[in-house]
Scaffold this motif. Structure first.
Motif, PDB file in Angstrom:
ATOM      1  N   ASP A 182      -4.764  13.917   5.432  1.00  0.00           N
ATOM      2  CA  ASP A 182      -4.368  13.016   4.345  1.00  0.00           C
ATOM      3  C   ASP A 182      -2.850  12.874   4.275  1.00  0.00           C
ATOM      4  O   ASP A 182      -2.325  11.773   4.067  1.00  0.00           O
ATOM      5  CB  ASP A 182      -4.897  13.548   3.009  1.00  0.00           C
ATOM      6  CG  ASP A 182      -6.405  13.389   2.880  1.00  0.00           C
ATOM      7  OD1 ASP A 182      -6.967  12.555   3.613  1.00  0.00           O
ATOM      8  OD2 ASP A 182      -7.008  14.108   2.060  1.00  0.00           O
ATOM      9  N   THR A 208      -7.545   1.021  -2.030  1.00  0.00           N
ATOM     10  CA  THR A 208      -7.171   1.251  -0.637  1.00  0.00           C
ATOM     11  C   THR A 208      -7.048  -0.046   0.146  1.00  0.00           C
ATOM     12  O   THR A 208      -6.391  -0.085   1.177  1.00  0.00           O
ATOM     13  CB  THR A 208      -8.203   2.156   0.039  1.00  0.00           C
ATOM     14  OG1 THR A 208      -9.506   1.561  -0.081  1.00  0.00           O
ATOM     15  CG2 THR A 208      -8.222   3.528  -0.609  1.00  0.00           C
ATOM     16  N   THR A 209      -7.691  -1.109  -0.326  1.00  0.00           N
ATOM     17  CA  THR A 209      -7.633  -2.407   0.338  1.00  0.00           C
ATOM     18  C   THR A 209      -6.849  -3.381  -0.536  1.00  0.00           C
ATOM     19  O   THR A 209      -7.206  -3.608  -1.691  1.00  0.00           O
ATOM     20  CB  THR A 209      -9.045  -2.968   0.580  1.00  0.00           C
ATOM     21  OG1 THR A 209      -9.795  -2.038   1.348  1.00  0.00           O
ATOM     22  CG2 THR A 209      -8.975  -4.287   1.320  1.00  0.00           C
ATOM     23  N   GLY A 244      -3.945  -2.960  -1.771  1.00  0.00           N
ATOM     24  CA  GLY A 244      -2.873  -2.274  -2.466  1.00  0.00           C
ATOM     25  C   GLY A 244      -2.598  -2.833  -3.846  1.00  0.00           C
ATOM     26  O   GLY A 244      -3.505  -3.073  -4.648  1.00  0.00           O
ATOM     27  N   ASN A 300      -1.763  10.711   7.252  1.00  0.00           N
ATOM     28  CA  ASN A 300      -2.026   9.292   6.996  1.00  0.00           C
ATOM     29  C   ASN A 300      -1.018   8.708   6.015  1.00  0.00           C
ATOM     30  O   ASN A 300      -0.600   7.554   6.148  1.00  0.00           O
ATOM     31  CB  ASN A 300      -3.452   9.118   6.466  1.00  0.00           C
ATOM     32  CG  ASN A 300      -4.503   9.307   7.537  1.00  0.00           C
ATOM     33  OD1 ASN A 300      -4.260   9.030   8.705  1.00  0.00           O
ATOM     34  ND2 ASN A 300      -5.668   9.789   7.147  1.00  0.00           N
ATOM     35  N   VAL A 314       0.825  -1.216   0.000  1.00  0.00           N
ATOM     36  CA  VAL A 314       0.000   0.000   0.000  1.00  0.00           C
ATOM     37  C   VAL A 314       0.858   1.265   0.000  1.00  0.00           C
ATOM     38  O   VAL A 314       0.332   2.363   0.116  1.00  0.00           O
ATOM     39  CB  VAL A 314      -0.968   0.019   1.209  1.00  0.00           C
ATOM     40  CG1 VAL A 314      -1.948  -1.132   1.125  1.00  0.00           C
ATOM     41  CG2 VAL A 314      -0.207  -0.026   2.530  1.00  0.00           C
ATOM     42  N   THR A 318      -0.008   9.233  -3.446  1.00  0.00           N
ATOM     43  CA  THR A 318      -1.202   9.926  -3.929  1.00  0.00           C
ATOM     44  C   THR A 318      -1.408  11.239  -3.192  1.00  0.00           C
ATOM     45  O   THR A 318      -1.787  12.251  -3.784  1.00  0.00           O
ATOM     46  CB  THR A 318      -2.438   9.026  -3.753  1.00  0.00           C
ATOM     47  OG1 THR A 318      -2.228   7.783  -4.433  1.00  0.00           O
ATOM     48  CG2 THR A 318      -3.679   9.692  -4.313  1.00  0.00           C
ATOM     49  N   SER A 352      -8.658  -1.298   9.033  1.00  0.00           N
ATOM     50  CA  SER A 352      -9.027   0.105   8.817  1.00  0.00           C
ATOM     51  C   SER A 352      -8.508   0.998   9.932  1.00  0.00           C
ATOM     52  O   SER A 352      -8.403   2.211   9.761  1.00  0.00           O
ATOM     53  CB  SER A 352     -10.550   0.235   8.721  1.00  0.00           C
ATOM     54  OG  SER A 352     -11.061  -0.548   7.666  1.00  0.00           O
ATOM     55  N   LEU A 374      -0.072   4.314  -2.125  1.00  0.00           N
ATOM     56  CA  LEU A 374      -1.143   5.180  -1.643  1.00  0.00           C
ATOM     57  C   LEU A 374      -0.578   6.452  -1.005  1.00  0.00           C
ATOM     58  O   LEU A 374      -1.198   7.518  -1.082  1.00  0.00           O
ATOM     59  CB  LEU A 374      -2.014   4.444  -0.621  1.00  0.00           C
ATOM     60  CG  LEU A 374      -3.042   3.451  -1.171  1.00  0.00           C
ATOM     61  CD1 LEU A 374      -3.688   2.692  -0.027  1.00  0.00           C
ATOM     62  CD2 LEU A 374      -4.088   4.166  -1.996  1.00  0.00           C
TER      63      LEU A 374
END
Length: 496
Positions: free
Chosen positions: A268, A337-338, A340, A271, A90, A96, A424, A93
């Motif tokens: 964001d 998101t899940t 990757g 994270n 992941v 991004t 999560s 991500l």
């Protein structure tokens, strides 16, 4: 509460003889008196040398330190198996939210930072008095005191061990289902077209993990870790190479997402930093791995340990950097998101990629999940057996050891089924556990080594330690804000 012997009991020197030996002859007294001091120092030095390698009796009965025959190769195998995992899939991500430049800078900074804290922990494993801190919790208690050390370290280390095992059950079971769908010809989107439910796939994975966990100690799973290391390096390489070769989906872009409110944008970014930091977990295992090595004053364990860690993290960098950069280039803002990059590979290239490559990738992920389960579960097994050893003052019988490990496997399976939304919350709990990797080792160095005040090492460790704690607080805040504003899908006993 886990029963932990206080740090003062880790190493106890032999008591001095209470009956003095008095020479009977005055001549002998006059001759021996000038030699007494240097002879005493030599004997004391030799005694310290011998005691440096002597195990605490309880250490000989616990799975982490039961065998002290490790070496640099074993350390590299364990570090690779625990250092590369599905959390790396992941990483794109993070790019991004951070963009190309800041994503690469963040990845480089965190990599160097965690390598430095790894070096600190390896140096702190052995104290000048001869004590060896073969568990992260023991070093924390010796540094900050018994109560404060437990308070600061116990919950994060338990999560990093047991929480990772729970996540591995989810990932391993889901990948088994994905592999079955690939073999029978279903698409990756078919969620209910298998003969078994997701819970049943979890059971299969958990049973395999429990059988493999019957290997007695950390040294005995060196071969398992080697297989896991090969599997992790292989599937990381296959995924990013295939993703780059297959090319970008037509709708993939690298444009920054639409501007949102200032605080949401900051969250964001936080994270994203949490994803980068969490990719380099495993510091809670480095002291345990080093504890499997023999050590003496002439050949301390820190030398082969650092050698093994250096080479293993060179390989880790060769996997994670291309994975993050290549994955972001290939999928951009379309990165799932899940799951990757594994999910992206099946979703966007499942029809164009060879079926054999997809099956091989899934098998390698399953193998790595099984092997990583063993090394992350070992501290939990050690704590479970410590309670028996402390109470009975003897080693665990085979049936107690087997039963405790089956119990933990069953408990991890229950939590995986009951709380399928647990991944999560990885950002939140990852922020709580972040000081284990980036902050605590710096404070431990200042307390244990006592560098000169205002020296370079003093300033470096205080600054990095404080920055790590601040980053941890910010990550926790960002994760909570994201959960409150965007919510998470909470469903109990319904794994998908």
């Amino acid at each position: 509460m886990i029963s932990i012997p206080p740090p003062s009991q880790f190493h106890s020197p032999s008591p001095a003889n209470s009956i003095p030996m008095t020479p009977k002859s005055p001549f002998i007294t006059r001759v021996m008196t000038p030699l007494a001091s240097p002879m005493k120092k030599a004997v004391t030095s030799m005694q310290g040398y011998l005691e440096f390698t002597k195990l605490n009796p309880q250490d000989e009965w616990l799975p982490i330190t039961e065998s002290r025959h490790g070496n640099a190769f074993y350390a590299a195998f364990h570090t690779l198996s625990s250092g590369i995992g599905v959390q790396a899939l992941v990483l794109p991500l993070a790019f991004t939210a951070l963009g190309w430049v800041w994503g690469i800078i963040s990845l480089c900074v965190v990599f160097v930072w965690q390598m430095y804290t790894l070096w600190l922990l390896i140096q702190l494993h052995e104290s000048p008095s001869g004590a060896r801190y073969s568990r992260y919790l023991w070093l924390s208690m010796a540094t900050f005191g018994e109560k404060l050390g437990k308070l600061m370290t116990l919950i994060p280390t338990i999560y990093l061990s047991s929480g990772t095992c729970i996540t591995l059950i989810m990932i391993g079971g889901a990948t088994m289902k994905l592999l079955f769908n690939t073999i029978v010809g279903n698409t990756w989107e078919d969620k209910n077209d298998t003969a078994l439910t997701m819970i049943e796939w979890y059971i299969i994975f958990t049973c395999l993990a429990i059988v493999l966990s019957q290997l007695p100690n950390l040294n005995s799973i060196a071969g398992v870790s080697l297989v896991g290391a090969i599997a992790s390096v292989s599937y990381c390489t296959i995924i990013w190479v295939v993703s780059v070769i297959e090319g970008r989906p037509t709708s993939a872009t690298h444009e920054q997402p639409e501007k949102v409110s200032g605080i949401s944008s900051v969250c964001d970014v936080l994270n994203a930093l949490g994803i980068v930091a969490f990719a380099f977990r495993g510091h809670n295992l480095v002291l345990e791995i080093q504890g499997t090595m023999p050590s003496s004053l002439k050949k301390p364990s820190k030398v082969p340990m650092w050698k093994g860690v250096k080479y293993s993290y060179l390989i880790i960098a060769m996997c994670l950097f291309p994975l993050a950069i290549g994955g972001n280039w290939a999928y951009g803002n379309m990165m799932p998101t899940t799951g990757g990059m594994l999910t992206a590979l099946y979703k966007y290239h499942g029809q164009s990629t060879s079926k054999a490559i997809l099956e091989l990738t899934s098998i390698l992920v399953i193998i790595n999940s099984l092997t990583s389960f063993q090394i992350y579960a070992m501290p939990v097994f050690d704590n479970l057996e410590l309670r028996y050893v402390t109470k009975m003052n003897g080693p665990c019988p085979w049936w107690v050891r087997a039963g405790s490990r089956a119990f933990f496997g069953g408990l991890a399976f229950f939590v995986a089924v009951a709380l399928p939304f647990l991944p999560s919350l990885a950002g939140l709990i990852g922020g709580i556990a972040l000081p284990i990797t980036l902050a605590y080792p710096c404070f431990m160095w200042v307390v244990m080594k006592k560098p000169d005040q205002y020296s370079k090492m003093w300033w470096l460790n205080w600054i990095l330690g404080c920055l790590g704690m601040i980053l941890s607080v910010l990550l926790v805040f960002g994760a909570i804000w994201t959960i409150v504003t965007r919510g998470i899908e909470v469903h109990f006993f319904k794994p998908e």
